[in-house]
Design an enzyme around this catalytic site. Structure first.
Site, short mmCIF file in Angstrom:
data_model
loop_
_atom_site.label_atom_id
_atom_site.label_comp_id
_atom_site.label_asym_id
_atom_site.label_seq_id
_atom_site.Cartn_x
_atom_site.Cartn_y
_atom_site.Cartn_z
N ASP A 33 -1.53 -22.49 10.63
CA ASP A 33 -0.59 -22.29 9.53
C ASP A 33 -0.83 -20.97 8.79
O ASP A 33 -0.18 -20.69 7.78
CB ASP A 33 -0.66 -23.46 8.54
CG ASP A 33 -2.03 -23.62 7.91
OD1 ASP A 33 -2.93 -22.79 8.20
OD2 ASP A 33 -2.22 -24.55 7.10
N GLU A 35 -3.63 -20.10 7.27
CA GLU A 35 -4.78 -20.15 6.36
C GLU A 35 -6.05 -19.74 7.10
O GLU A 35 -6.09 -19.76 8.34
CB GLU A 35 -4.91 -21.55 5.75
CG GLU A 35 -3.76 -21.86 4.82
CD GLU A 35 -3.93 -23.17 4.06
OE1 GLU A 35 -4.90 -23.91 4.34
OE2 GLU A 35 -3.08 -23.46 3.20
N ARG A 88 -5.19 0.13 -8.54
CA ARG A 88 -4.28 1.14 -9.10
C ARG A 88 -3.22 0.53 -10.01
O ARG A 88 -2.60 1.24 -10.79
CB ARG A 88 -3.61 1.94 -7.97
CG ARG A 88 -4.57 2.89 -7.28
CD ARG A 88 -3.94 3.53 -6.07
NE ARG A 88 -3.73 2.56 -5.00
CZ ARG A 88 -3.08 2.82 -3.87
NH1 ARG A 88 -2.57 4.01 -3.66
NH2 ARG A 88 -2.95 1.89 -2.94
N GLN A 89 -3.02 -0.79 -9.90
CA GLN A 89 -2.07 -1.45 -10.79
C GLN A 89 -2.84 -1.93 -12.01
O GLN A 89 -3.03 -3.13 -12.24
CB GLN A 89 -1.43 -2.63 -10.06
CG GLN A 89 0.08 -2.57 -10.10
CD GLN A 89 0.69 -3.54 -9.12
OE1 GLN A 89 0.42 -3.48 -7.92
NE2 GLN A 89 1.51 -4.44 -9.62
N ASP A 159 -4.50 15.75 -8.13
CA ASP A 159 -4.05 15.56 -9.52
C ASP A 159 -5.27 15.67 -10.42
O ASP A 159 -6.42 15.68 -9.94
CB ASP A 159 -3.31 14.23 -9.71
CG ASP A 159 -4.14 13.02 -9.29
OD1 ASP A 159 -5.38 13.04 -9.47
OD2 ASP A 159 -3.55 12.05 -8.78
N LYS A 183 0.58 16.31 -10.26
CA LYS A 183 1.35 15.38 -9.41
C LYS A 183 2.32 14.56 -10.24
O LYS A 183 1.99 14.10 -11.33
CB LYS A 183 0.37 14.44 -8.68
CG LYS A 183 1.07 13.40 -7.81
CD LYS A 183 0.08 12.69 -6.92
CE LYS A 183 -0.51 11.48 -7.59
NZ LYS A 183 -1.37 10.71 -6.69
N ARG A 185 4.70 11.14 -9.55
CA ARG A 185 5.04 10.11 -8.56
C ARG A 185 6.43 9.55 -8.85
O ARG A 185 6.72 9.07 -9.94
CB ARG A 185 4.00 8.97 -8.62
CG ARG A 185 4.26 7.87 -7.60
CD ARG A 185 3.12 6.87 -7.53
NE ARG A 185 1.94 7.37 -6.84
CZ ARG A 185 1.83 7.48 -5.51
NH1 ARG A 185 2.85 7.15 -4.74
NH2 ARG A 185 0.72 7.94 -4.98
N ASP A 209 -9.55 13.38 -2.75
CA ASP A 209 -8.92 12.35 -3.58
C ASP A 209 -9.72 11.06 -3.46
O ASP A 209 -10.57 10.93 -2.56
CB ASP A 209 -7.47 12.12 -3.13
CG ASP A 209 -6.59 11.58 -4.25
OD1 ASP A 209 -7.11 11.27 -5.34
OD2 ASP A 209 -5.37 11.48 -4.04
C1 R5P Z 1 -3.41 7.96 -7.30
O1 R5P Z 1 -3.50 8.38 -8.44
C2 R5P Z 1 -4.52 8.05 -6.32
O2 R5P Z 1 -5.55 8.84 -6.84
C3 R5P Z 1 -4.08 8.62 -4.99
O3 R5P Z 1 -3.66 9.97 -5.17
C4 R5P Z 1 -2.94 7.84 -4.42
O4 R5P Z 1 -3.24 6.48 -4.45
C5 R5P Z 1 -2.67 8.27 -3.00
O5 R5P Z 1 -1.60 7.51 -2.52
P1 R5P Z 1 -0.69 8.05 -1.36
O6 R5P Z 1 -1.56 8.41 -0.22
O7 R5P Z 1 0.20 6.89 -1.06
O8 R5P Z 1 0.08 9.21 -1.88
#
Ligand code: R5P
Length: 280
Positions: A33, A35, A88-89, A159, A183, A185, A209
């Site tokens: 299922d 799980e 990130r959220q 960024d 940057k 988004r 990054d």
């Molecule tokens: C966002 O602020 C993170 O530092 C990364 O720059 C971001 O998560 C990268 O995501 P992606 O590869 O989808 O652009």
């Protein structure tokens, strides 16, 4: 004893070696299922659960490992989340949205005595846990696989938030200038990156990054470079979803270096030493 999630077996083995600790033979099962089940051996003393939450299933598996560790006799459960998904959220960006990082951290806290994670996207994520939580820095070792003969190198962050990481890698390398892009988004996969002021013509560039997810940020940043010599890309968490690796290759990147917080072909640097330092 180290108890590994199914997605972090290599890093768990490195960590066990670094700590001189036993590596538990965890068994992973999936039911028809959908799980799943993670089964652990008997534990005497401290259990270190190591699991990057790279998917929703990995989140559930982590919660199971923590619970199974207690059932198996662990006196303490230390949870290592090398890559924390949903970090990130970290705020409700629009009305009605959850603070997903907080929801996940609270769930993990119910089964852990303390938490260690690697280069969390923002330090404030650590405050979402209800138990002590620390972030360790694995970025300086990303300098190790770089060619020793970089020409007048520039270490760039895509960024402003990643500037400290670019500086860490530059410091690890031992020479070079640092700067960052700006940057914006537009959506989960669309970003606009504007160039930094630094002149990169004829110079080797390393773009650093914390995460490469869709590869949009990195490929855009690399595309903005004006006549560089060689371009390298380094990140702590090489998620590399979908066609991210192709985007980077098409942008002209010579090589991608990542750590093993997420196990991919580019994960040539281990985060185990940095994690081991935090567990001693
Ligand atoms: C966002 O602020 C993170 O530092 C990364 O720059 C971001 O998560 C990268 O995501 P992606 O590869 O989808 O652009």
């Amino acid at each position: 004893m180290i108890l590994s999630g199914s997605a972090t077996q290599q890093l768990a083995a490195e960590l066990a070696a670094a700590l001189g600790d036993d590596l538990g033979r965890v068994e992973y099962e999936s039911f028809p299922d959908g799980e799943q089940l993670a089964r652990v051996p008997p534990v005497d003393g401290r259990a270190i659960v190591v699991a990057s939450t790279v998917s929703s299933d990995a989140h559930v598996e982590l919660l199971q490992l923590q619970d199974a560790a207690r059932e198996a006799g662990a006196s303490e459960v230390v949870t290592v989340i090398p890559y924390m998904g949903y970090a990130r959220q970290d705020e409700a960006f629009e009305p009605g949205e959850p603070v997903s990082a907080r929801a996940v951290a609270r769930a993990v806290s119910t089964g852990a005595d303390r938490v260690v994670t690697v280069c969390p996207h923002e330090q404030k994520v650590l405050d979402f846990f209800d138990v002590p939580a620390v972030g360790v820095d694995a970025a300086p070792r990303l300098a190790d696989p770089l060619p020793a003969d970089l020409t007048d190198p520039v270490f760039l962050a895509p960024d402003a938030g990643a500037t400290a990481l670019a500086e860490s890698v530059r410091d690890g390398y031992g020479a070079g200038e640092t700067d960052h892009f700006e940057k914006y988004r537009h959506s989960g996969s669309e970003v606009t990156v504007t160039p930094s002021d630094v002149d990169v013509a004829g110079r080797d560039v390393v773009v650093v990054d914390d995460i490469i997810a869709t590869g949009s940020t990195m490929s855009q940043a690399v595309g903005e470079l004006d006549d560089p010599a060689r371009v390298y890309v380094a990140c702590v968490h090489p998620l590399l979803a979908g066609n991210a690796r192709l985007k980077l290759a098409n942008a002209g990147v010579e090589a991608v270096y990542g750590t093993d917080t997420i196990e991919r072909a580019v994960s040539t640097v281990s985060a185990a030493p940095a994690i081991a330092d935090a567990l001693d």
